[in-house]
Design an enzyme around this catalytic site. Structure first.
Site, PDB file in Angstrom:
ATOM      1  N   GLU A 121      39.474  48.078  50.788  1.00  0.00           N
ATOM      2  CA  GLU A 121      40.851  47.565  50.881  1.00  0.00           C
ATOM      3  C   GLU A 121      40.974  46.207  50.181  1.00  0.00           C
ATOM      4  O   GLU A 121      42.006  45.894  49.605  1.00  0.00           O
ATOM      5  CB  GLU A 121      41.314  47.482  52.338  1.00  0.00           C
ATOM      6  CG  GLU A 121      41.273  48.808  53.109  1.00  0.00           C
ATOM      7  CD  GLU A 121      42.013  49.958  52.431  1.00  0.00           C
ATOM      8  OE1 GLU A 121      42.948  49.697  51.638  1.00  0.00           O
ATOM      9  OE2 GLU A 121      41.649  51.125  52.686  1.00  0.00           O
TER      10      GLU A 121
ATOM     11  N   GLU B  99      43.304  52.776  42.956  1.00  0.00           N
ATOM     12  CA  GLU B  99      42.104  53.297  43.610  1.00  0.00           C
ATOM     13  C   GLU B  99      40.854  52.955  42.799  1.00  0.00           C
ATOM     14  O   GLU B  99      39.781  52.779  43.362  1.00  0.00           O
ATOM     15  CB  GLU B  99      42.253  54.819  43.784  1.00  0.00           C
ATOM     16  CG  GLU B  99      41.453  55.386  44.914  1.00  0.00           C
ATOM     17  CD  GLU B  99      41.717  54.735  46.267  1.00  0.00           C
ATOM     18  OE1 GLU B  99      42.867  54.296  46.527  1.00  0.00           O
ATOM     19  OE2 GLU B  99      40.781  54.644  47.055  1.00  0.00           O
TER      20      GLU B  99
HETATM   21 ZN    ZN Z   1      42.105  53.176  48.623  1.00  0.00          ZN
END
Ligand code: ZN
Length: 503
Positions: free
Chosen positions: A267, A296
């Protein structure tokens, strides 16, 4: 009167974005502190904001400004930031104008209620509790796809939201070699005599100390805690409220530290990206992330390429031992390193190792695509999930909470989102390789505790560009070659051959 259609357009777009960020704050609160009794009213708040944002973004005036701004001198050079801003605003305006406001409102309200139903269903291990909500949110998203249109299949219309320019057909092609390589590597690992000892990661590790440790690491890799927070939830996530306010969440258990630790690194990777976006461009596409896949790639890069590297633990292992002496004082770094990189098919995606991770994604990609395209009924999802899981992983989920109910995404209606995780892995491997070519031996730098040169390189190459380039174009510009599977496969084979002594 001066004609500054471009300026007015960006101002209006920014207003919608600020409104949308209020919704992000409500979403963060819903996941962290909102009492369960607040769910019905929260759904109303989300629905109202969704209507206001949708109306603002699809207002007829926006359409006029988009047309008028096309004559602006600043957008004539297609490579300029202004041209990219106009291109992206036009794309979004055209898309959302095809979706009736009533549908957007209904989706926001349903998603908020479905999220609560999913939580209950997961707690009770009861797919039946969630099933009608899943059907409803699925229907709404299919309606959206039909409204915006698509060339080949429903799936593509939703994929476009998360990864502009991507199609299911292309993903199938891109993913096939990753699947083959993962299955092959997993097979060789299973035959290896080397067995990392996972038990050495377990002990009693007070949550307060874990929280202090992850904060130290997040800060060391470049997450700014002055402009960010780390809180506790059941499902870790990162939410950017706006410049100067980026929030991470994680979940802790006392028995082990690595679950919470790697989810914070993950995160924080998202958060560092958000903190690196040009703050003065907030609200314009140039101030937004390029795509969910690129997002991502940054979380997976910090989590895996950095956080699971030898160099990283050469630097941090002493600190970890000092923080949890009862658990790690007698454990050598080499054994620890093998243990945190242990490969083992498991039920839960977010706990998966790097080698099996993408197999979790391919399962979801295939099943959600079948549901959206009408080839799999919602009622048949648990059965289809368990069957496929057993075929791919050799395990059968003992219940739906550890099967098709484990992820939050479908409850929000985020269908076609899962592939962005594997795209992120592909992008991350390529981008990390390019960083190494520019910056020299990164593993040695990590061992010296030097993480900011990489953060700053990424800020320059990735974050600072916002959504100026399409995701595939951005990665190609950085790496000098198109997106492919080779770098990820080479990374996995290299790292895990060394750990497992494969030839
Ligand atoms: Zn993620």
């Amino acid at each position: 009167m001066p004609n500054d259609a471009y300026g007015e357009l960006l101002e209006r777009w920014r207003d919608a974005r600020i409104l949308d960020s209020c919704d992000s704050l409500l979403g963060w609160d819903q996941e962290t502190y909102m009492p369960a009794g607040g769910a019905a009213h929260r759904a109303e708040q989300h629905a109202l904001l969704a209507r206001l944002v949708h109306e603002e973004r699809t207002d007829a005036r926006i359409g006029e400004l988009v047309e008028a701004a096309a004559d602006d001198e600043r957008v004539q050079d297609p490579a300029s930031v202004e041209a990219a801003n106009l291109r992206e605003i036009r794309r979004e305006f055209e898309r959302w104008s095809k979706v009736p406001t009533s549908l957007q409102v209904e989706r926001a309200r349903t998603a908020s209620l479905a999220l609560q139903a999913w939580k209950q269903a997961r707690n009770e291990n009861s797919f039946e509790t969630f099933s009608p909500w899943l059907q409803k949110i699925l229907d709404l998203r299919v309606q959206e796809a039909e409204a915006v249109g698509y060339d080949t299949e429903v799936y593509d219309a939703l994929l476009e939201v998360y990864e502009p320019g991507e199609t299911a057909a292309h993903l199938i092609e891109l993913f096939a070699p990753v699947r083959d390589a993962s299955v092959d590597l997993l097979g060789r690992i299973r035959e290896s005599a080397h067995r990392p000892e996972a038990g050495l990661l377990e002990g009693t590790m007070p949550i307060e100390r874990q929280s202090e440790f992850v904060r130290r690491v997040a800060e060391a890799i470049g997450f700014d805690l002055h402009g960010g927070r780390i809180d506790t939830t059941t499902h870790p996530f990162c939410s950017r409220i706006g410049p100067g306010d980026v929030r991470l969440t994680t979940r802790y258990t006392e028995r082990e530290f690595h679950g919470a630790f790697f989810s914070v690194l993950h995160e924080a990777g998202h958060g560092i990206y958000e903190q690196g976006l040009p703050a003065d461009a907030f609200g314009a596409p140039a101030g937004e992330a390029a795509s969910y896949g690129v997002h991502e790639s940054q979380s997976r890069l910090w989590e895996n390429h950095v956080g699971r590297s030898q160099g990283f633990w050469r630097h941090f292992y002493g600190d970890l031992q000092a923080t949890f002496p009862d658990t790690f004082a007698g454990v050598g770094r080499g054994d620890f390193y093998s243990a945190v990189n242990r490969v083992e098919p498991s039920l839960i995606r977010v706990d998966a190792d790097e080698v099996t991770y993408d197999l979790h994604i391919f399962l979801r990609f295939d099943l959600e695509r079948a549901m959206l395209n009408g080839d799999l009924a919602v009622a048949d999802l648990p059965g289809a999930w368990n069957e496929r899981f057993e075929a791919d992983f050799g395990l059968r989920p003992p219940g739906d909470a550890q099967g098709c109910l484990q992820d939050i995404h479908w409850s929000w209606g985020s269908f076609a989102y899962f592939p962005t995780y594997t795209l992120g892995n592909l992008y991350a491997a390529q981008i990390f390789g390019a960083a190494g070519r520019d910056l020299g031996d990164l593993d040695e730098a990590f061992a010296r505790g030097e993480f900011l040169p990489l953060r700053d390189w990424l800020r320059d190459k990735v974050y600072g560009n916002g959504a100026r380039y399409r995701p595939a174009e951005l990665v190609e510009r950085i790496c000098g070659k198109p997106v492919g599977a080779q770098d990820l496969i080479a990374h996995l084979n290299g790292r895990y051959s060394r750990i497992y002594g494969l030839t």
